[in-house]
Design a protein around this motif. Structure first.
Motif, PDB file in Angstrom:
ATOM      1  N   LEU A  35     -37.161  57.692   5.603  1.00  0.00           N
ATOM      2  CA  LEU A  35     -36.909  58.428   6.835  1.00  0.00           C
ATOM      3  C   LEU A  35     -36.185  59.721   6.464  1.00  0.00           C
ATOM      4  N   VAL A  36     -36.828  60.852   6.739  1.00  0.00           N
ATOM      5  CA  VAL A  36     -36.341  62.148   6.276  1.00  0.00           C
ATOM      6  C   VAL A  36     -35.816  62.964   7.449  1.00  0.00           C
ATOM      7  N   GLU A  37     -34.634  63.519   7.280  1.00  0.00           N
ATOM      8  CA  GLU A  37     -34.045  64.404   8.287  1.00  0.00           C
ATOM      9  C   GLU A  37     -34.020  65.830   7.740  1.00  0.00           C
ATOM     10  N   VAL A  38     -34.438  66.800   8.559  1.00  0.00           N
ATOM     11  CA  VAL A  38     -34.540  68.171   8.078  1.00  0.00           C
ATOM     12  C   VAL A  38     -33.684  69.166   8.866  1.00  0.00           C
ATOM     13  N   GLU A  39     -33.002  68.704   9.910  1.00  0.00           N
ATOM     14  CA  GLU A  39     -32.269  69.644  10.766  1.00  0.00           C
ATOM     15  C   GLU A  39     -30.778  69.693  10.485  1.00  0.00           C
ATOM     16  N   GLY A  40     -30.277  68.859   9.579  1.00  0.00           N
ATOM     17  CA  GLY A  40     -28.865  68.903   9.214  1.00  0.00           C
ATOM     18  C   GLY A  40     -27.919  68.404  10.281  1.00  0.00           C
ATOM     19  N   ARG A  41     -28.396  67.571  11.202  1.00  0.00           N
ATOM     20  CA  ARG A  41     -27.544  67.073  12.290  1.00  0.00           C
ATOM     21  C   ARG A  41     -26.929  65.714  11.996  1.00  0.00           C
ATOM     22  N   GLN A  42     -27.364  65.073  10.896  1.00  0.00           N
ATOM     23  CA  GLN A  42     -26.929  63.712  10.580  1.00  0.00           C
ATOM     24  C   GLN A  42     -27.247  62.752  11.727  1.00  0.00           C
ATOM     25  N   GLY A  43     -28.383  62.993  12.382  1.00  0.00           N
ATOM     26  CA  GLY A  43     -28.799  62.120  13.481  1.00  0.00           C
ATOM     27  C   GLY A  43     -29.175  60.733  13.005  1.00  0.00           C
ATOM     28  N   ILE A  44     -29.767  60.622  11.813  1.00  0.00           N
ATOM     29  CA  ILE A  44     -30.152  59.311  11.284  1.00  0.00           C
ATOM     30  C   ILE A  44     -28.919  58.453  11.059  1.00  0.00           C
ATOM     31  N   ALA A  45     -27.862  59.048  10.507  1.00  0.00           N
ATOM     32  CA  ALA A  45     -26.622  58.301  10.280  1.00  0.00           C
ATOM     33  C   ALA A  45     -26.058  57.778  11.592  1.00  0.00           C
ATOM     34  N   GLN A  46     -26.167  58.564  12.652  1.00  0.00           N
ATOM     35  CA  GLN A  46     -25.670  58.127  13.955  1.00  0.00           C
ATOM     36  C   GLN A  46     -26.491  56.964  14.503  1.00  0.00           C
ATOM     37  N   VAL A  47     -27.811  57.042  14.351  1.00  0.00           N
ATOM     38  CA  VAL A  47     -28.666  55.965  14.853  1.00  0.00           C
ATOM     39  C   VAL A  47     -28.363  54.649  14.162  1.00  0.00           C
ATOM     40  N   PHE A  48     -28.176  54.693  12.840  1.00  0.00           N
ATOM     41  CA  PHE A  48     -27.931  53.470  12.079  1.00  0.00           C
ATOM     42  C   PHE A  48     -26.444  53.167  11.904  1.00  0.00           C
ATOM     43  N   ASP A  49     -25.596  53.960  12.557  1.00  0.00           N
ATOM     44  CA  ASP A  49     -24.149  53.737  12.564  1.00  0.00           C
ATOM     45  C   ASP A  49     -23.600  53.637  11.136  1.00  0.00           C
ATOM     46  N   THR A  50     -23.925  54.647  10.333  1.00  0.00           N
ATOM     47  CA  THR A  50     -23.441  54.697   8.955  1.00  0.00           C
ATOM     48  C   THR A  50     -22.685  56.004   8.721  1.00  0.00           C
ATOM     49  N   GLU A  51     -22.108  56.107   7.532  1.00  0.00           N
ATOM     50  CA  GLU A  51     -21.446  57.345   7.136  1.00  0.00           C
ATOM     51  C   GLU A  51     -22.487  58.461   7.005  1.00  0.00           C
ATOM     52  N   PRO A  52     -22.061  59.740   7.128  1.00  0.00           N
ATOM     53  CA  PRO A  52     -23.000  60.848   6.938  1.00  0.00           C
ATOM     54  C   PRO A  52     -23.752  60.711   5.612  1.00  0.00           C
ATOM     55  N   LEU A  53     -25.044  60.985   5.653  1.00  0.00           N
ATOM     56  CA  LEU A  53     -25.883  60.790   4.482  1.00  0.00           C
ATOM     57  C   LEU A  53     -25.673  61.909   3.474  1.00  0.00           C
ATOM     58  N   PRO A  54     -25.419  61.568   2.223  1.00  0.00           N
ATOM     59  CA  PRO A  54     -25.383  62.596   1.185  1.00  0.00           C
ATOM     60  C   PRO A  54     -26.809  62.997   0.810  1.00  0.00           C
ATOM     61  N   TYR A  55     -26.912  64.022  -0.037  1.00  0.00           N
ATOM     62  CA  TYR A  55     -28.242  64.445  -0.487  1.00  0.00           C
ATOM     63  C   TYR A  55     -28.732  63.441  -1.523  1.00  0.00           C
ATOM     64  N   GLY A  56     -29.678  62.641  -1.147  1.00  0.00           N
ATOM     65  CA  GLY A  56     -30.196  61.577  -1.998  1.00  0.00           C
ATOM     66  C   GLY A  56     -30.810  60.510  -1.119  1.00  0.00           C
ATOM     67  N   GLU A  57     -31.638  59.676  -1.697  1.00  0.00           N
ATOM     68  CA  GLU A  57     -32.334  58.637  -0.941  1.00  0.00           C
ATOM     69  C   GLU A  57     -31.552  57.335  -1.026  1.00  0.00           C
ATOM     70  N   HIS A  58     -31.142  56.822   0.128  1.00  0.00           N
ATOM     71  CA  HIS A  58     -30.290  55.648   0.192  1.00  0.00           C
ATOM     72  C   HIS A  58     -30.867  54.631   1.168  1.00  0.00           C
ATOM     73  N   LYS A  59     -30.817  53.371   0.795  1.00  0.00           N
ATOM     74  CA  LYS A  59     -31.307  52.321   1.693  1.00  0.00           C
ATOM     75  C   LYS A  59     -30.338  52.156   2.853  1.00  0.00           C
ATOM     76  N   ILE A  60     -30.883  52.187   4.078  1.00  0.00           N
ATOM     77  CA  ILE A  60     -30.019  52.088   5.251  1.00  0.00           C
ATOM     78  C   ILE A  60     -30.368  50.919   6.148  1.00  0.00           C
ATOM     79  N   ALA A  61     -31.527  50.269   5.939  1.00  0.00           N
ATOM     80  CA  ALA A  61     -31.908  49.167   6.823  1.00  0.00           C
ATOM     81  C   ALA A  61     -32.935  48.275   6.140  1.00  0.00           C
ATOM     82  N   VAL A  62     -32.960  47.031   6.597  1.00  0.00           N
ATOM     83  CA  VAL A  62     -33.966  46.059   6.155  1.00  0.00           C
ATOM     84  C   VAL A  62     -34.804  45.697   7.369  1.00  0.00           C
ATOM     85  N   ALA A  63     -36.109  45.779   7.227  1.00  0.00           N
ATOM     86  CA  ALA A  63     -37.026  45.485   8.326  1.00  0.00           C
ATOM     87  C   ALA A  63     -37.431  44.018   8.304  1.00  0.00           C
TER      88      ALA A  63
END
Length: 325
Positions: A35-63
């Motif tokens: 899941l890629v974010e391009v607007e710099g809003r850290q919206g993905i971190a808010q949705v998954f209730d995690t810390e702001p995402l650093p530059y790098g690919e990190h596992k945030i959820a298990v389906a």
């Protein structure tokens, strides 16, 4: 189905939340999505209730079924350093440019450079393979800019390829544009059953088609439940009959309650008529239309998982039908 899933939509339609739910839906049954974010809003971190995402690919959820969702918040400056290293082997020289402020200048002032880096990074993730020759990610879902900017954002590589007619910049831009215009990509638009978002969706689809970009699905978010059956709306409820029903139910002062209830019914009838008209407009656009229910208790991570289940149940993770003539 398309490996790059681009999600756009008018501001306020829940675009980021839908993108997150789509990534979860695609990861079901052991798959891996990014899941890629391009607007710099850290919206993905808010949705998954995690810390702001650093530059790098990190596992945030298990389906469900053991799949995995990774997330990447693309930093244009760091993406440019990656680009300089990949094509020009600058290494420490690139880092020196960053210290001098040249990287920041290039990503904020030079026309189109920022969007080229963002789309290029997503395209690289789509194409990346492991040592066994398998794609690292089954799907890449991009939480893209709003509908009003999506065609320019995705089409910037065409402009860059025309400006830089030779060399690695030209070839990289052509390569990204080839992916974006291929069946490997689908651009989905998120909307609401309201006039302005629906109009922006119609305009966005026309612009995408005009630019030769592949339009995917229309995802109608925050659809409210229907408390009254269509037959009740058509026939109406006589005041006397409503008062009698309230009295039979044991409610005191039925004559006082009837008026406000009938007013609410009329208000709902007007909204229902508006939503019905907007559904018809969306259907006429010739793309698959899917509806996601309004979360009754507000949007949280559990609601995102429910949305992912809705998407799979409606066939959103299956191949998109061909465009309706």
């Amino acid at each position: 189905m398309s490996r790059l899933q681009v999600v756009s939509g008018k501001g306020g339609t829940g675009k980021t939340t839908v993108a997150a739910a789509l990534a979860l839906a695609l990861a079901t049954e052991g798959r891996r999505t990014l899941l890629v974010e391009v607007e710099g809003r850290q919206g993905i971190a808010q949705v998954f209730d995690t810390e702001p995402l650093p530059y790098g690919e990190h596992k945030i959820a298990v389906a469900p079924g053991g799949g995995e969702v990774f997330a990447l918040a693309i930093d244009p400056e760091l993406a440019l350093l990656d680009y300089l290293q990949m094509f020009y082997r600058l290494g420490s020289a690139g880092r020196a440019l960053k210290k001098m402020g040249a990287i920041d200048f290039a990503t904020t002032v030079a026309p189109g450079v920022r969007d080229v880096l963002l789309t290029g990074k997503a395209a690289e993730a789509v194409r990346r393979k492991d040592k066994r020759g398998r794609h690292v990610y089954d799907h890449v879902v991009m939480d893209a800019p709003p509908t009003g900017r999506i065609t320019r954002f995705l089409g910037v590589n065409d402009e860059v390829a025309g400006l830089a007619r030779i060399g690695p910049v030209h070839h990289q831009a052509q390569s990204v544009m080839h992916l974006l215009k291929s069946p490997s990509t689908a651009v989905h638009l998120v909307t609401l059953l309201e006039e302005m978002p629906v109009q922006e969706t119609a305009d966005g689809i026309a612009e995408l088609r005009g630019a030769g970009l592949p339009v995917g699905r229309v995802l109608v978010n925050m659809v409210r439940p229907a408390p009254l059956a269509p037959g009740v709306l058509a026939e109406g409820v006589p005041r006397a009959a409503l008062e009698a029903a309230l009295t039979a139910a044991g409610l005191p002062r039925a004559e006082t309650l009837a008026g406000p209830l009938l007013a609410l019914g009329e208000e709902y009838g007007e909204r229902h008529a508006l939503e019905t008209a907007q559904r018809a407009r969306l259907t006429a656009l010739g793309r698959p239309v899917h509806e996601l229910a309004l979360a009754p208790d507000g949007m949280d991570l559990a609601a995102v998982y429910r949305m992912a289940k809705e998407l799979r149940g409606q066939g959103v993770t299956e191949e998109i039908p061909r465009r309706t003539p």
